[in-house]
Each structure stands twice: as C-alpha cells, then as structure tokens.
Design a protein around this motif. Structure first.
Motif, mmCIF file in Angstrom:
data_model
loop_
_atom_site.group_PDB
_atom_site.id
_atom_site.type_symbol
_atom_site.label_atom_id
_atom_site.label_comp_id
_atom_site.label_asym_id
_atom_site.label_seq_id
_atom_site.Cartn_x
_atom_site.Cartn_y
_atom_site.Cartn_z
ATOM 1 N N UNK A 180 -49.274 19.636 40.879
ATOM 2 C CA UNK A 180 -48.480 19.085 41.984
ATOM 3 C C UNK A 180 -49.252 19.251 43.295
ATOM 4 N N UNK A 181 -48.970 18.388 44.240
ATOM 5 C CA UNK A 181 -49.638 18.496 45.539
ATOM 6 C C UNK A 181 -48.910 19.430 46.490
ATOM 7 N N UNK A 182 -47.655 19.750 46.173
ATOM 8 C CA UNK A 182 -46.886 20.712 46.957
ATOM 9 C C UNK A 182 -46.187 21.674 46.015
ATOM 10 N N UNK A 183 -46.334 22.966 46.273
ATOM 11 C CA UNK A 183 -45.612 23.996 45.519
ATOM 12 C C UNK A 183 -45.035 24.981 46.536
ATOM 13 N N UNK A 184 -43.730 25.066 46.588
ATOM 14 C CA UNK A 184 -43.046 26.049 47.430
ATOM 15 C C UNK A 184 -42.248 26.961 46.510
ATOM 16 N N UNK A 185 -42.500 28.263 46.606
ATOM 17 C CA UNK A 185 -41.805 29.206 45.732
ATOM 18 C C UNK A 185 -40.934 30.140 46.564
ATOM 19 N N UNK A 186 -40.255 31.119 45.942
ATOM 20 C CA UNK A 186 -39.355 31.990 46.699
ATOM 21 C C UNK A 186 -40.018 32.796 47.810
ATOM 22 N N UNK B 271 -37.372 35.869 44.308
ATOM 23 C CA UNK B 271 -38.487 36.593 44.921
ATOM 24 C C UNK B 271 -39.037 37.665 43.972
ATOM 25 N N UNK B 272 -40.322 37.560 43.665
ATOM 26 C CA UNK B 272 -40.939 38.503 42.713
ATOM 27 C C UNK B 272 -42.332 38.947 43.177
ATOM 28 N N UNK B 273 -42.579 38.892 44.449
ATOM 29 C CA UNK B 273 -43.911 39.268 44.935
ATOM 30 C C UNK B 273 -44.238 40.708 44.589
ATOM 31 N N UNK B 274 -43.257 41.587 44.669
ATOM 32 C CA UNK B 274 -43.474 43.004 44.385
ATOM 33 C C UNK B 274 -42.978 43.404 42.993
ATOM 34 N N UNK B 275 -42.597 42.441 42.184
ATOM 35 C CA UNK B 275 -42.089 42.740 40.838
ATOM 36 C C UNK B 275 -43.255 43.182 39.952
ATOM 37 N N UNK B 276 -43.246 44.446 39.440
ATOM 38 C CA UNK B 276 -44.371 44.940 38.647
ATOM 39 C C UNK B 276 -44.270 44.620 37.157
#
Length: 283
Positions: free
Chosen positions: A252-258, A229-234
């Motif tokens: 890709x037609x599907x991308x799922x990340x953290x 998880x890096x949504x808030x990683x500055x």
C-alpha cells in the motif's frame, strides 16, 4: 576804523539770521552703506481666522453605536458535510479507470483466489464514487472479509498480496497455537466522507474507493487479534502487529497504524493513493 568795520559786519549777519526761516522738518540722517532707505515695516497683527465651513454629512463623525444587531442577518451555516460540498470545493471527481488495467487486475485476483464480483458504477454526488467497483467477500481462499467490502480492484489486490506474503507467514509464527486465519474484519471500505470522519477538511480516500480499514483478524481458535497500540508490547502478538504494519508499506502507498494518531488507535488504514515520484507514507 577796523573795529567799526567788524561791528558793522556782525550786525549784518544778525539781520540775515533774523530773516532766515527754519525748514519745516529737520534733516534726515544719511543712509549708511548697505542700508535700505525704506521706512521700517509696520508691525503686523495676527491674522484673523476665517470662519469654518459648515460640515457635510460625510464629514460628520459617526455617533457611538451599541452592540451590532444580527437579528435581520441570515442564520450562520455550520460546517459543510460531504453531501453539501461541491466538486469545486474539494477538487474531487470520479477518476475514470482503464478497461485494460481493470481486466488485468481482476485476472490477478482470480489467480490468487480472491472471491469478488463486479458491481455497478457508484456515483454518490460531490465526486464520491468508483468508476469500476468490486465487492470482495474473501480476501484469499478460506479467509472471509467481514463484512463484504467495496473498493477499487487495486485495493483488493494489495490486500490479497499483503495477506498471503506477510500477514499469514507472521501469524503462523506469532499465533501458531490459534491455527489459521479465517477472517479479516474490516471497519471501513467505500464510504462518502471526509478524512477521519471529520465535518470539515479533505475528502477521504475511502470516498474514492482507494482504502480499507482493518480492525482485527479471526483465527480457527482463540480470541481475535485486535489492532491496537502495541509499540511497547513485548509479546509475540505485539511483534506480529509491528511486523505486518511495516510490511504493509510494500503493498500500500499509505499505512496508518495505532501509533500514528488517536484516530487510528483501533485499526490499520491502508490505501493506494498515487503520489508524485512513487512516494509512500507509512507511520
């Protein structure tokens, strides 16, 4: 003289009255207009109820029963695993692949320098398998795929293009002190299982050879860059991961990340599932 005649007349009337006989019953009153001349009805007594018929077995209410007895019933089965499920339950079959399309895909892999080899058709039962599988050892020249991964050719082609056109350029900015990427570390390629490794649910695209999970990238020097998880990683590494995640939907037609859900907190899930209208799901 007149008096004598009156007296005689009176005595004659008395005689007549003496011989007359009265009627046995007195006179009935005259019937009034609109009134029936029938006698008043005799008051009716309440009807005597008929005896109740005897109950049949079907009419007899069931006696109160205790807790149900399951001792003689078969043991309840747990959730079915992929190896127990039938094709009808999952509507899954091994899709036939065009020889011409497969040959064209492999030609493009060769142009990009992907190191791979054809392997025998996979059929693990219950629809899990790949018609024309390949095993990839290098995603691009000098970039190992660890461990070697098995999937359909379109997955290898999408992975090579994503690496060459998005991941490598982004890494050269975000981690230029670590040198070049030397390995892509995958967590899952072909495997016969349900989505997210669950015991019930839909079959995963991994079971069709349509998916690969990427856990981290290894560089010439320094630590591996893990997918997390890096949504808030500055930092630049945070920007690197968010950039390549967004770019993944170009290939890709599907991308799922953290950031998608708890099941993908440690990797990217990338697949080439074809949807109606070319729809892509990227989260």
């Amino acid at each position: 003289m007149k008096n004598i005649i009156v007296i005689l007349s009176a005595l004659g009337c008395i005689g007549l009255l003496t011989d007359a006989r009265l009627p046995d019953e007195g006179p009935f009153p005259a019937v009034r207009p609109g009134q029936s001349n029938t006698a008043a009805p005799t008051p009716q007594l309440p009807p005597i109820p008929e005896p109740k018929p005897e109950r049949s077995d079907a009419d007899t209410p069931p006696a109160k029963q205790g807790p149900p007895d399951f001792s003689n019933q078969p043991e309840k089965q747990g959730p079915k695993l992929p190896s127990q499920q039938t094709l009808e339950e999952q509507h899954l079959t091994i899709a036939a692949e065009s020889d011409a399309e497969h040959s064209e895909c492999e030609r493009e892999l060769q142009v990009l320098g992907v190191v791979f080899k054809d392997i025998a058709r996979i059929d693990d039962g219950n629809g899990c398998g790949i018609d024309k599988p390949i095993k990839v050892s290098e995603a691009l020249p000098g970039i190992k795929l660890k461990p070697e991964a098995v999937f359909r050719c379109p997955v290898a082609l999408a992975l090579a293009r994503w690496m060459k056109e998005s991941v490598i350029p982004a890494a050269s900015v975000a981690a230029k002190d670590q040198g070049h990427i030397v390995a892509v570390n995958q967590a899952s390629s072909y495997i016969c299982r349900l989505r997210n490794g669950a015991e019930i649910g839909k079959v995963s695209e991994h079971a069709r050879g349509n998916a690969v999970d990427i856990a981290s990238f290894s560089f010439e020097k320094g630590k591996d860059v893990a997918v997390q998880p890096r949504r808030e990683d500055p930092t630049l590494i945070g920007a690197f991961q968010r950039t390549i995640s967004a770019a993944g939907c170009l290939y890709f037609t599907t991308v799922l990340d953290p950031e998608s859900d708890a099941a993908h907190e440690t990797h990217f899930h990338l697949d080439v599932l074809e949807r109606n209208g070319g729809y892509r799901y990227c989260h």
